[in-house]
Scaffold this active site. Structure first.
Site, mmCIF file in Angstrom:
data_model
loop_
_atom_site.group_PDB
_atom_site.id
_atom_site.type_symbol
_atom_site.label_atom_id
_atom_site.label_comp_id
_atom_site.label_asym_id
_atom_site.label_seq_id
_atom_site.Cartn_x
_atom_site.Cartn_y
_atom_site.Cartn_z
ATOM 1 C CG ASN A 142 -18.808 -1.264 -14.193
ATOM 2 O OD1 ASN A 142 -17.986 -1.045 -13.310
ATOM 3 N ND2 ASN A 142 -18.771 -0.656 -15.365
ATOM 4 C CB CYS A 164 -13.683 2.203 -14.225
ATOM 5 S SG CYS A 164 -15.440 2.602 -14.237
ATOM 6 C CG HIS A 215 -13.384 -1.976 -15.283
ATOM 7 N ND1 HIS A 215 -14.040 -2.046 -14.064
ATOM 8 C CD2 HIS A 215 -14.110 -1.126 -16.055
ATOM 9 C CE1 HIS A 215 -15.101 -1.268 -14.104
ATOM 10 N NE2 HIS A 215 -15.174 -0.704 -15.299
HETATM 11 O O1 UT7 Z 1 -16.905 1.174 -16.392
HETATM 12 C C1 UT7 Z 1 -17.101 1.708 -17.658
HETATM 13 C C2 UT7 Z 1 -18.576 1.860 -17.842
HETATM 14 N N1 UT7 Z 1 -19.159 1.635 -19.082
HETATM 15 C C3 UT7 Z 1 -19.066 0.575 -19.893
HETATM 16 O O2 UT7 Z 1 -18.268 -0.297 -19.787
HETATM 17 C C4 UT7 Z 1 -20.061 0.534 -20.998
HETATM 18 C C5 UT7 Z 1 -19.565 -0.073 -22.275
HETATM 19 N N2 UT7 Z 1 -20.717 -0.318 -23.161
HETATM 20 C C6 UT7 Z 1 -21.499 -1.407 -23.008
HETATM 21 O O3 UT7 Z 1 -21.259 -2.248 -22.162
HETATM 22 C C7 UT7 Z 1 -22.663 -1.560 -23.970
HETATM 23 O O4 UT7 Z 1 -22.569 -0.559 -24.972
HETATM 24 C C8 UT7 Z 1 -24.048 -1.478 -23.269
HETATM 25 C C9 UT7 Z 1 -24.265 -2.711 -22.409
HETATM 26 C C10 UT7 Z 1 -24.140 -0.221 -22.417
HETATM 27 C C11 UT7 Z 1 -25.175 -1.452 -24.303
HETATM 28 O O5 UT7 Z 1 -25.100 -2.587 -25.162
HETATM 29 P P1 UT7 Z 1 -25.274 -2.393 -26.741
HETATM 30 O O6 UT7 Z 1 -25.230 -3.717 -27.361
HETATM 31 O O7 UT7 Z 1 -24.222 -1.388 -27.155
HETATM 32 O O8 UT7 Z 1 -26.723 -1.854 -26.839
HETATM 33 P P2 UT7 Z 1 -27.222 -0.449 -27.427
HETATM 34 O O9 UT7 Z 1 -26.865 0.664 -26.500
HETATM 35 O O10 UT7 Z 1 -26.752 -0.341 -28.855
HETATM 36 O O11 UT7 Z 1 -28.781 -0.647 -27.403
HETATM 37 C C12 UT7 Z 1 -29.420 -1.614 -28.234
HETATM 38 C C13 UT7 Z 1 -30.894 -1.598 -27.918
HETATM 39 C C14 UT7 Z 1 -31.519 -0.206 -27.842
HETATM 40 O O12 UT7 Z 1 -32.830 -0.280 -28.382
HETATM 41 P P3 UT7 Z 1 -33.121 0.271 -29.859
HETATM 42 O O13 UT7 Z 1 -32.759 1.719 -29.809
HETATM 43 O O14 UT7 Z 1 -32.235 -0.538 -30.760
HETATM 44 O O15 UT7 Z 1 -34.591 -0.019 -30.012
HETATM 45 C C15 UT7 Z 1 -31.630 0.050 -26.354
HETATM 46 O O16 UT7 Z 1 -32.694 0.919 -26.035
HETATM 47 O O17 UT7 Z 1 -31.093 -2.197 -26.632
HETATM 48 C C16 UT7 Z 1 -31.912 -1.334 -25.839
HETATM 49 N N3 UT7 Z 1 -31.561 -1.478 -24.440
HETATM 50 C C17 UT7 Z 1 -32.185 -2.357 -23.620
HETATM 51 N N4 UT7 Z 1 -33.171 -3.242 -23.840
HETATM 52 C C18 UT7 Z 1 -33.566 -3.986 -22.790
HETATM 53 C C19 UT7 Z 1 -30.599 -0.825 -23.735
HETATM 54 N N5 UT7 Z 1 -30.591 -1.251 -22.455
HETATM 55 C C20 UT7 Z 1 -31.578 -2.197 -22.366
HETATM 56 C C21 UT7 Z 1 -32.023 -3.006 -21.310
HETATM 57 N N6 UT7 Z 1 -33.029 -3.888 -21.579
HETATM 58 N N7 UT7 Z 1 -31.511 -2.943 -20.082
#
Ligand code: UT7
Length: 323
Positions: free
Chosen positions: A278, A113, A248
């Site tokens: 993204n 990225c 970014h």
């Molecule tokens: O260019 C670089 C690329 N990467 C990034 O910039 C990623 C940086 N990280 C992030 O942006 C965030 O960590 C994410 C957006 C990827 C995830 O957000 P989060 O607040 O860290 O969520 P999480 O991974 O802790 O997940 C929380 C919950 C989980 O459910 P449980 O296990 O708590 O029941 C996930 O399964 O949210 C769930 N979840 C979703 N629910 C509905 C994850 N994705 C989704 C979704 N819809 N699309």
């Protein structure tokens, strides 16, 4: 000698997939995606499009904006995590041929990225020994690398390309302070199998993008804070001296978390992730081109580009706008 951005261009596919469209494919909702990321929709390529077609279109627009012909370009640097071919030929060579930039050297640069920021840094160094203009093109078809049934990743990414033309002159300004770095101990935090790492990976089809979102999030906030603080410290700028931060576009919550740690108001961050998601290394040049076309950039404006991504790597560059 100073290196200036003299033209910008971008290109995104016509097809749009909204959060509501995604909610018909996986267990998610517009409410979850928007509240966790700031994304509403993403552009996605059709069967005839790829990194070279999008990148070539963005480059053509940047050349036109700069009033420079393809033959005048000395080097083409392409950054892409989704090149047309796995390693060779480079996407830069393919675009060089498509553009008819017959006097240009061409190579791809792999920095995920932050590729665009790394590309600017390498270009500026190169332009100390070759005075001709350089095209930096960042082009991504993320939609072809994600698992569309994995809700953790499929909502985050989009396709598109952005490009800039760089030109040397004696006029002060342009590309200024650069900060690029890496933490290779985190190399698995975002990865995609498909290289020649083992017999199996060499023979198998490339896998899907895999990501430990939380650890990338924490690295991203640290990177943004570090890049912005060090750039401002380098020039002795206060928050008032800064016009724009062009980050970014990965997640608005990363920006919000950085804002809580540094003394820069959130309004100074240019954000368009709601419409493009993204687009990896293309996200900053797409945003920059949009800002230029909207008339948001004025001569003398002070900008900081800040990026992070797979590697893990980070990169920042401060720019005095001179176009
Ligand atoms: O260019 C670089 C690329 N990467 C990034 O910039 C990623 C940086 N990280 C992030 O942006 C965030 O960590 C994410 C957006 C990827 C995830 O957000 P989060 O607040 O860290 O969520 P999480 O991974 O802790 O997940 C929380 C919950 C989980 O459910 P449980 O296990 O708590 O029941 C996930 O399964 O949210 C769930 N979840 C979703 N629910 C509905 C994850 N994705 C989704 C979704 N819809 N699309």
């Amino acid at each position: 000698m100073y290196t200036h951005i003299v033209g910008t261009g971008s290109a995104v596919p016509q097809r749009v997939i909204t959060n509501d469209d995604l909610a018909k494919m996986v267990d998610t909702s517009d409410e979850w995606i928007f509240s966790h990321t700031g994304i509403r929709q993403r552009h996605v390529v059709g069967p005839e499009e790829n990194a070279s077609t999008l990148g070539c279109e963005a480059a053509r627009r940047a050349l036109e904006d700069a009033g420079i012909s393809p033959e005048e370009i000395g080097t083409i640097i392409v950054t892409s995590t989704t090149p047309d071919y796995a390693v060779y030929p480079s996407t830069a060579c393919i675009i060089q041929g498509m553009l008819g930039a017959k006097n240009a050297a061409a190579f791809d640069l792999a920095a995920a990225c932050p590729g665009f920021v790394y590309g600017l840094t390498v270009a500026k160094g190169l332009m100390q020994i070759d005075n001709r203009p350089v095209l930096v093109i960042s082009t991504e078809v993320m939609s072809r690398t994600i698992n569309w049934s994995d809700r953790n990743t499929c909502c985050l990414f989009g396709d598109g390309a952005g490009a800039v033309v760089l030109k040397n002159s004696d006029q002060p300004g342009g590309l200024g302070f650069h900060l690029v770095g890496a933490d290779g101990t985190g190399y698995l935090a975002i990865h995609r199998e498909g290289g020649v790492r083992t017999e199996e990976t060499a023979r198998e089809k490339p896998g899907d993008l895999k990501m430990d979102g939380r650890s990338v999030f924490n690295f991203a906030v640290r990177s943004f804070c570090d890049i912005i603080a060090k750039s401002m410290e380098h020039y002795g700028w206060s928050e008032k001296d800064l016009t724009w931060i062009v980050p970014h576009q990965a997640n608005v919550r990363i920006i919000d978390a950085a804002v809580k740690r540094i003394n820069v108001p959130v309004e100074k961050f240019y954000v368009n992730i709601d419409r493009f998601a993204n687009t990896s290394s293309a996200s900053i040049p797409i945003a920059l081109d949009e800002m230029a076309k909207k008339g948001l950039l004025r001569r003398g404006n002070r900008l900081i580009f800040a990026a992070f991504g797979a590697g893990l790597v980070y990169g920042g560059v401060a720019v005095e706008w001179t176009k």
